[in-house]
Design an enzyme around this catalytic site. Structure first.
Site, PDB file in Angstrom:
ATOM      1  N   GLU A 116      31.416 -31.383  65.938  1.00 52.68           N
ATOM      2  CA  GLU A 116      30.847 -32.686  65.576  1.00 52.68           C
ATOM      3  C   GLU A 116      31.939 -33.656  65.124  1.00 52.68           C
ATOM      4  O   GLU A 116      31.870 -34.860  65.397  1.00 52.68           O
ATOM      5  CB  GLU A 116      29.761 -32.500  64.517  1.00 52.68           C
ATOM      6  CG  GLU A 116      28.537 -31.816  65.121  1.00 52.68           C
ATOM      7  CD  GLU A 116      27.475 -31.475  64.101  1.00 52.68           C
ATOM      8  OE1 GLU A 116      27.809 -30.834  63.082  1.00 52.68           O
ATOM      9  OE2 GLU A 116      26.310 -31.839  64.312  1.00 52.68           O
ATOM     10  N   GLU A 136      24.925 -23.819  65.718  1.00 53.08           N
ATOM     11  CA  GLU A 136      23.958 -23.970  64.636  1.00 53.08           C
ATOM     12  C   GLU A 136      22.692 -23.148  64.840  1.00 53.08           C
ATOM     13  O   GLU A 136      22.219 -22.496  63.910  1.00 53.08           O
ATOM     14  CB  GLU A 136      23.594 -25.453  64.433  1.00 53.08           C
ATOM     15  CG  GLU A 136      24.626 -26.263  63.672  1.00 53.08           C
ATOM     16  CD  GLU A 136      25.768 -26.783  64.527  1.00 53.08           C
ATOM     17  OE1 GLU A 136      25.983 -26.269  65.646  1.00 53.08           O
ATOM     18  OE2 GLU A 136      26.473 -27.685  64.043  1.00 53.08           O
TER      19      GLU A 136
HETATM   20  C1  LIG Z   1      24.677 -26.728  56.300  1.00 57.22           C
HETATM   21  C2  LIG Z   1      24.694 -26.618  54.835  1.00 57.22           C
HETATM   22  C3  LIG Z   1      25.772 -27.464  54.203  1.00 57.22           C
HETATM   23  C4  LIG Z   1      26.147 -27.036  52.841  1.00 57.22           C
HETATM   24  C5  LIG Z   1      27.045 -27.754  51.943  1.00 57.22           C
HETATM   25  C6  LIG Z   1      27.841 -28.945  52.334  1.00 57.22           C
HETATM   26  C7  LIG Z   1      28.872 -28.638  53.364  1.00 57.22           C
HETATM   27  C8  LIG Z   1      29.827 -29.773  53.657  1.00 57.22           C
HETATM   28  C9  LIG Z   1      30.410 -29.642  55.052  1.00 57.22           C
HETATM   29  C10 LIG Z   1      29.743 -30.557  56.058  1.00 57.22           C
HETATM   30  C11 LIG Z   1      29.136 -29.788  57.204  1.00 57.22           C
HETATM   31  C12 LIG Z   1      28.479 -30.714  58.211  1.00 57.22           C
HETATM   32  C13 LIG Z   1      27.369 -30.007  58.986  1.00 57.22           C
HETATM   33  C14 LIG Z   1      27.893 -28.844  59.756  1.00 57.22           C
HETATM   34  C15 LIG Z   1      27.121 -27.720  59.936  1.00 57.22           C
HETATM   35  C16 LIG Z   1      27.676 -26.568  60.644  1.00 57.22           C
HETATM   36  O1  LIG Z   1      28.841 -26.511  61.030  1.00 57.22           O
HETATM   37  S1  LIG Z   1      26.605 -25.264  60.910  1.00 57.22           S
HETATM   38  C17 LIG Z   1      27.570 -24.154  61.947  1.00 57.22           C
HETATM   39  C18 LIG Z   1      28.550 -23.394  61.105  1.00 57.22           C
HETATM   40  N1  LIG Z   1      29.519 -22.657  61.895  1.00 57.22           N
HETATM   41  C19 LIG Z   1      29.210 -21.581  62.676  1.00 57.22           C
HETATM   42  O2  LIG Z   1      28.067 -21.209  62.847  1.00 57.22           O
HETATM   43  C20 LIG Z   1      30.347 -20.832  63.281  1.00 57.22           C
HETATM   44  C21 LIG Z   1      30.371 -19.410  62.715  1.00 57.22           C
HETATM   45  N2  LIG Z   1      31.544 -18.700  63.197  1.00 57.22           N
HETATM   46  C22 LIG Z   1      31.580 -18.228  64.471  1.00 57.22           C
HETATM   47  O3  LIG Z   1      30.707 -18.386  65.291  1.00 57.22           O
HETATM   48  C23 LIG Z   1      32.850 -17.502  64.836  1.00 57.22           C
HETATM   49  O4  LIG Z   1      33.455 -17.048  63.658  1.00 57.22           O
HETATM   50  C24 LIG Z   1      33.846 -18.412  65.600  1.00 57.22           C
HETATM   51  C25 LIG Z   1      34.098 -19.686  64.840  1.00 57.22           C
HETATM   52  C26 LIG Z   1      33.303 -18.712  66.989  1.00 57.22           C
HETATM   53  C27 LIG Z   1      35.182 -17.663  65.720  1.00 57.22           C
HETATM   54  O5  LIG Z   1      34.913 -16.389  66.267  1.00 57.22           O
HETATM   55  P1  LIG Z   1      36.099 -15.306  66.288  1.00 57.22           P
HETATM   56  O6  LIG Z   1      37.310 -15.927  66.833  1.00 57.22           O
HETATM   57  O7  LIG Z   1      35.525 -14.079  66.891  1.00 57.22           O
HETATM   58  O8  LIG Z   1      36.412 -15.041  64.743  1.00 57.22           O
HETATM   59  P2  LIG Z   1      35.475 -14.258  63.690  1.00 57.22           P
HETATM   60  O9  LIG Z   1      35.970 -12.854  63.576  1.00 57.22           O
HETATM   61  O10 LIG Z   1      34.038 -14.518  63.979  1.00 57.22           O
HETATM   62  O11 LIG Z   1      35.834 -15.056  62.341  1.00 57.22           O
HETATM   63  C28 LIG Z   1      37.133 -14.914  61.750  1.00 57.22           C
HETATM   64  C29 LIG Z   1      36.947 -15.000  60.259  1.00 57.22           C
HETATM   65  O12 LIG Z   1      36.555 -16.365  59.929  1.00 57.22           O
HETATM   66  C30 LIG Z   1      35.306 -16.331  59.260  1.00 57.22           C
HETATM   67  N3  LIG Z   1      34.514 -17.502  59.633  1.00 57.22           N
HETATM   68  C31 LIG Z   1      34.283 -17.934  60.889  1.00 57.22           C
HETATM   69  N4  LIG Z   1      33.472 -19.009  60.881  1.00 57.22           N
HETATM   70  C32 LIG Z   1      33.204 -19.299  59.576  1.00 57.22           C
HETATM   71  C33 LIG Z   1      32.416 -20.288  58.916  1.00 57.22           C
HETATM   72  N5  LIG Z   1      31.802 -21.244  59.564  1.00 57.22           N
HETATM   73  N6  LIG Z   1      32.335 -20.200  57.547  1.00 57.22           N
HETATM   74  C34 LIG Z   1      33.005 -19.238  56.866  1.00 57.22           C
HETATM   75  N7  LIG Z   1      33.797 -18.269  57.426  1.00 57.22           N
HETATM   76  C35 LIG Z   1      33.854 -18.302  58.786  1.00 57.22           C
HETATM   77  C36 LIG Z   1      34.644 -15.048  59.696  1.00 57.22           C
HETATM   78  O13 LIG Z   1      33.656 -14.665  58.739  1.00 57.22           O
HETATM   79  C37 LIG Z   1      35.827 -14.103  59.746  1.00 57.22           C
HETATM   80  O14 LIG Z   1      36.157 -13.759  58.414  1.00 57.22           O
HETATM   81  P3  LIG Z   1      36.628 -12.220  58.103  1.00 57.22           P
HETATM   82  O15 LIG Z   1      35.485 -11.347  58.577  1.00 57.22           O
HETATM   83  O16 LIG Z   1      36.831 -12.206  56.642  1.00 57.22           O
HETATM   84  O17 LIG Z   1      37.882 -12.012  58.914  1.00 57.22           O
END
Ligand SMILES: CCCCCCCCCCCCC/C=C/C(=O)SCCNC(=O)CCNC(=O)[C@H](O)C(C)(C)COP(=O)(O)OP(=O)(O)OC[C@H]1O[C@@H](n2cnc3c(N)ncnc32)[C@H](O)[C@@H]1OP(=O)(O)O
Length: 262
Positions: A116, A136
């Site tokens: 986004e 999402e």
């Molecule tokens: C919505 C409520 C808001 C609350 C408060 C205010 C927030 C202010 C910010 C403003 C936000 C605006 C609105 C946005 C909303 C969103 O973005 S909702 C979607 C959120 N994101 C996701 O769903 C992505 C989740 N992650 C993944 O799908 C995958 O990790 C990846 C990004 C595709 C990468 O995959 P890969 O390369 O296989 O790595 P992984 O092994 O999965 O991950 C590596 C480590 O990183 C950690 N991690 C990944 N994504 C996140 C995340 N979004 N948040 C926290 N941590 C994340 C993952 O857990 C792994 O950690 P370890 O296991 O410790 O290694």
């Protein structure tokens, strides 16, 4: 201003903003988002800076979107996630609608809010190993920070719906094929390529560039009469500017213009 979750450097008319939580895939929690908003307001209001480059720290992620682990912790503690979420959702969509051009240098995965942010940028250069999508629906949310209303305006509708309804990510070559990004480059050339785009833009009149971006946005979101009416005001502002005198004069004198942005 010192920041903890981003870095913000200004050099030669260009501001470089880097999301700096590589240990969390540059995911955005509320504090990071508020720092990003502060840097954006400074960029928007600083007359000496004409273009921004937005990128992520490290080689793995541009931005993984909202920090789901922080959200889970805060929800578990009964935190006001709803209240926290409201401003950032709107902020990501609105803050980046500033008249100055923004270049995204996508250094890795861009998911959810990460894509986004990219959709709110004007030019996108991606590393060859970047991936992007709006997962999402896979985590019980929807792309409410610009994804739902921007993606289908920037790529073919059915392709956008395929991404939005499945939450699947696509790789950089596919993103380039469908027109979501301008360029795919070897990872080590990413920042230099983004800087080259910025250098080409700052050779133009900053006032003309900003009014062009405003006109494009108005044409996208206003009815045609209102958009044309605002164009007339922009044209009058340009015709009264120093840059409108300097541009043709520099051309006639076969020299580089000295823009002032006024
Ligand atoms: C919505 C409520 C808001 C609350 C408060 C205010 C927030 C202010 C910010 C403003 C936000 C605006 C609105 C946005 C909303 C969103 O973005 S909702 C979607 C959120 N994101 C996701 O769903 C992505 C989740 N992650 C993944 O799908 C995958 O990790 C990846 C990004 C595709 C990468 O995959 P890969 O390369 O296989 O790595 P992984 O092994 O999965 O991950 C590596 C480590 O990183 C950690 N991690 C990944 N994504 C996140 C995340 N979004 N948040 C926290 N941590 C994340 C993952 O857990 C792994 O950690 P370890 O296991 O410790 O290694």
């Amino acid at each position: 201003m010192s920041y903890q979750f981003i870095t913000y450097e200004k050099r030669d008319r260009v501001a470089v903003v880097t999301l700096n939580r590589p240990e969390s895939m540059n995911a955005l929690h509320l504090e990071a988002h508020l720092e990003l908003q502060e840097a954006w307001e400074d960029f928007r209001d600083d007359p000496d800076v004409w273009v921004a480059i937005l990128t992520g720290a490290g080689d793995r992620a541009f931005c993984a979107g909202n920090d789901l682990k922080v959200t889970a912790e805060r929800t578990a503690r009964g935190g006001d996630v709803q209240g926290e979420a409201r401003p950032p959702f709107g902020r990501i969509t609105r803050d980046f609608d500033c008249p100055k051009p923004i270049i995204a240098a996508v250094n890795g995965v861009a998911a959810g809010g990460g894509l986004e942010l990219i959709l709110a940028c004007d030019i996108v250069v991606a590393s060859e190993h970047a991936r992007m999508g709006l997962p999402e629906p896979k985590v019980g949310l929807f792309a409410g920070a610009g994804g739902a209303h921007r993606l289908a305006r920037q790529i073919p509708f059915k392709v956008a719906m395929g991404m939005l309804l499945t939450g699947d990510l696509i790789d950089a070559p596919e993103a380039h094929r469908i027109g979501l990004i301008n360029e795919v480059v070897p990872h080590e050339e990413l920042i230099a390529t983004a800087q080259a785009w910025a250098d080409r833009i700052i050779r133009c009149s900053p006032l003309s560039v900003q009014l062009t971006k405003e006109a494009v946005f108005d044409a996208q979101f206003l009815n045609i009469d209102d958009a044309f009416r605002k164009d007339n005001g922009r044209r009058d502002r340009l015709l009264a500017s120093h840059d409108f005198v300097e541009g043709p004069r520099a051309f006639a004198e076969k020299r580089q213009p000295e823009w002032t942005g006024r």
